[in-house]
Design a protein around this motif. Structure first.
Motif, PDB file in Angstrom:
ATOM      1  N   SER A  46      49.748  33.786  28.747  1.00 16.03           N
ATOM      2  CA  SER A  46      48.772  33.539  27.694  1.00 16.03           C
ATOM      3  C   SER A  46      47.584  34.509  27.751  1.00 16.03           C
ATOM      4  O   SER A  46      46.816  34.599  26.790  1.00 16.03           O
ATOM      5  N   VAL A  47      47.430  35.228  28.858  1.00 19.26           N
ATOM      6  CA  VAL A  47      46.306  36.149  29.004  1.00 19.26           C
ATOM      7  C   VAL A  47      46.570  37.403  28.201  1.00 19.26           C
ATOM      8  O   VAL A  47      47.622  38.039  28.333  1.00 19.26           O
ATOM      9  N   CYS A  48      45.592  37.769  27.361  1.00 15.51           N
ATOM     10  CA  CYS A  48      45.759  38.955  26.517  1.00 15.51           C
ATOM     11  C   CYS A  48      44.755  40.061  26.847  1.00 15.51           C
ATOM     12  O   CYS A  48      44.899  41.182  26.371  1.00 15.51           O
ATOM     13  N   MET A  49      43.743  39.741  27.671  1.00 12.38           N
ATOM     14  CA  MET A  49      42.725  40.741  27.980  1.00 12.38           C
ATOM     15  C   MET A  49      42.145  40.433  29.354  1.00 12.38           C
ATOM     16  O   MET A  49      41.955  39.270  29.721  1.00 12.38           O
ATOM     17  N   VAL A  50      41.860  41.482  30.132  1.00 12.39           N
ATOM     18  CA  VAL A  50      41.265  41.315  31.462  1.00 12.39           C
ATOM     19  C   VAL A  50      40.104  42.285  31.613  1.00 12.39           C
ATOM     20  O   VAL A  50      40.084  43.372  31.030  1.00 12.39           O
ATOM     21  N   LYS A  51      39.109  41.834  32.394  1.00 12.06           N
ATOM     22  CA  LYS A  51      37.977  42.666  32.763  1.00 12.06           C
ATOM     23  C   LYS A  51      37.749  42.548  34.262  1.00 12.06           C
ATOM     24  O   LYS A  51      38.115  41.536  34.872  1.00 12.06           O
ATOM     25  N   THR A  52      37.142  43.566  34.838  1.00 10.13           N
ATOM     26  CA  THR A  52      36.863  43.538  36.267  1.00 10.13           C
ATOM     27  C   THR A  52      35.531  42.844  36.512  1.00 10.13           C
ATOM     28  O   THR A  52      34.499  43.244  35.973  1.00 10.13           O
ATOM     29  N   ARG A  53      35.580  41.809  37.335  1.00  9.77           N
ATOM     30  CA  ARG A  53      34.348  41.124  37.741  1.00  9.77           C
ATOM     31  C   ARG A  53      33.711  41.852  38.914  1.00  9.77           C
ATOM     32  O   ARG A  53      32.516  42.097  38.934  1.00  9.77           O
ATOM     33  N   CYS A  54      34.505  42.182  39.924  1.00 13.89           N
ATOM     34  CA  CYS A  54      34.030  42.991  41.049  1.00 13.89           C
ATOM     35  C   CYS A  54      35.233  43.549  41.788  1.00 13.89           C
ATOM     36  O   CYS A  54      36.335  42.997  41.736  1.00 13.89           O
ATOM     37  N   VAL A  55      35.008  44.651  42.476  1.00 11.65           N
ATOM     38  CA  VAL A  55      36.046  45.277  43.300  1.00 11.65           C
ATOM     39  C   VAL A  55      35.367  45.854  44.531  1.00 11.65           C
ATOM     40  O   VAL A  55      34.281  46.431  44.442  1.00 11.65           O
ATOM     41  N   SER A  56      35.983  45.679  45.678  1.00  8.88           N
ATOM     42  CA  SER A  56      35.412  46.167  46.934  1.00  8.88           C
ATOM     43  C   SER A  56      36.530  46.642  47.852  1.00  8.88           C
ATOM     44  O   SER A  56      37.696  46.247  47.707  1.00  8.88           O
ATOM     45  N   ILE A  57      36.169  47.488  48.803  1.00  2.00           N
ATOM     46  CA  ILE A  57      37.125  47.970  49.804  1.00  2.00           C
ATOM     47  C   ILE A  57      37.112  46.981  50.967  1.00  2.00           C
ATOM     48  O   ILE A  57      36.101  46.795  51.627  1.00  2.00           O
ATOM     49  N   THR A  58      38.249  46.340  51.212  1.00  2.73           N
ATOM     50  CA  THR A  58      38.340  45.347  52.279  1.00  2.73           C
ATOM     51  C   THR A  58      38.897  45.927  53.571  1.00  2.73           C
ATOM     52  O   THR A  58      38.655  45.373  54.641  1.00  2.73           O
ATOM     53  N   ASN A  59      39.635  47.031  53.494  1.00  3.04           N
ATOM     54  CA  ASN A  59      40.199  47.622  54.708  1.00  3.04           C
ATOM     55  C   ASN A  59      40.610  49.062  54.428  1.00  3.04           C
ATOM     56  O   ASN A  59      40.935  49.422  53.294  1.00  3.04           O
ATOM     57  N   ILE A  60      40.557  49.887  55.486  1.00  4.87           N
ATOM     58  CA  ILE A  60      41.028  51.265  55.416  1.00  4.87           C
ATOM     59  C   ILE A  60      41.904  51.508  56.624  1.00  4.87           C
ATOM     60  O   ILE A  60      41.461  51.365  57.766  1.00  4.87           O
ATOM     61  N   CYS A  61      43.157  51.879  56.386  1.00  7.01           N
ATOM     62  CA  CYS A  61      44.109  52.183  57.456  1.00  7.01           C
ATOM     63  C   CYS A  61      44.277  53.697  57.535  1.00  7.01           C
ATOM     64  O   CYS A  61      44.437  54.368  56.509  1.00  7.01           O
ATOM     65  N   MET A  62      44.214  54.229  58.771  1.00  9.02           N
ATOM     66  CA  MET A  62      44.287  55.685  58.968  1.00  9.02           C
ATOM     67  C   MET A  62      45.362  56.050  59.978  1.00  9.02           C
ATOM     68  O   MET A  62      45.592  55.308  60.947  1.00  9.02           O
ATOM     69  N   ASN A  63      45.989  57.187  59.774  1.00 13.59           N
ATOM     70  CA  ASN A  63      46.970  57.731  60.711  1.00 13.59           C
ATOM     71  C   ASN A  63      46.703  59.220  60.867  1.00 13.59           C
ATOM     72  O   ASN A  63      46.591  59.949  59.874  1.00 13.59           O
ATOM     73  N   VAL A  64      46.559  59.681  62.114  1.00 17.04           N
ATOM     74  CA  VAL A  64      46.255  61.082  62.409  1.00 17.04           C
ATOM     75  C   VAL A  64      47.465  61.720  63.078  1.00 17.04           C
ATOM     76  O   VAL A  64      47.965  61.201  64.091  1.00 17.04           O
TER      77      VAL A  64
END
Length: 251
Positions: A46-64
């Motif tokens: 039933s959803v026809c439109m979406v907007k962003t309320r908030c977005v954040s970086i929760t984690n960063i995975c790294m490989n060297v």
């Protein structure tokens, strides 16, 4: 040392253990087609439109990993995990429902990290460097990523293919975002450096817990003259004029 002699200040040269930055880079990434995986599964039909309320970086995975054809350089593979809150509308005039989910995006950079063939062991059990099957010591630099919260540039509903390897894949309605990410990537190694050390001096500032009275604080605030001006006053370019062609002046 020369500065100590020139300034006639008592100081000494002491060794310190620090993490030296061998190489770094800054990026301004515009990441497109980032699919949001909702906590409750599929996006309601039933959803026809979406907007962003908030977005954040929760984690960063790294490989060297070292680059074989270029000694001293390393590939840093980075995976961002984003936490997303969306406002979903069945109609534009309806009260939105809040949907939560996560999304991931990956990137790679190549930086110089120096070379080191030693192993370092610490009394707390930590160690740096390991030996691979070829009896070669692998001492990788440490990667770090600094970033600010991403910017949601676009949020939309799209039909996403569930299996990219299948030519006749089934498509599913999903939320797709375009994110702007600012980041700084660094490669560091622990090194011993010689630095000048000066004797500690007692601060000259006296500790104080006194605060100004509310009236004293209020007395330093400028009078807000512009707040008392009429908001409906005629704009400056048209004040005192009449019959200006091309402009409809209030009567």
């Amino acid at each position: 040392m020369n500065d100590c002699i020139q300034n006639d200040t008592a100081c000494s040269i002491v060794p310190v253990k620090v993490d030296r930055v061998f190489d770094s880079c800054s990026d301004k990434d515009c990441i497109t087609n980032v699919q949001v995986h909702l906590e409750n599964g599929e996006l309601p039909a039933s959803v026809c439109m979406v907007k962003t309320r908030c977005v954040s970086i929760t984690n960063i995975c790294m490989n060297v990993e070292p680059i074989p054809f270029n000694r001293g350089y390393f590939s840093v593979d980075i995976t961002f995990t984003f936490g997303v809150e969306l406002l979903a509308y069945e109609q534009a005039c309806d009260c939105p429902m809040v949907l939560r989910g996560c999304a991931t995006a990956a990137k790679s950079v190549i930086l110089y990290g120096g070379e080191a063939g030693t192993k370092t062991f610490f009394s707390n059990g930590a160690h740096i460097g390991e030996t691979n099957s070829c009896c070669e010591v692998v001492n990788l630099p440490t990667a770090s990523v600094q970033c600010v919260e991403p910017i949601a540039l676009e949020t939309k509903i799209a039909n996403v293919c569930l299996n990219l390897e299948d030519a006749g894949c089934c498509r599913q309605r999903s939320v797709v975002m375009t994110l702007g990410v600012f980041s700084v990537v660094e490669l560091t190694r622990p090194v011993t450096m010689m630095v000048p050390a000066y004797p500690y001096s007692v601060p000259g500032k006296t500790c104080s817990c006194e605060t100004d009275s509310p009236c004293e604080i209020f007395s330093r605030i400028a009078f807000p003259t512009e707040e008392f001006l009429s908001q409906n006053a005629m704009p400056a370019p048209f004040a005192g004029s009449c019959g200006c062609s091309g402009h409809n002046l209030p009567e």
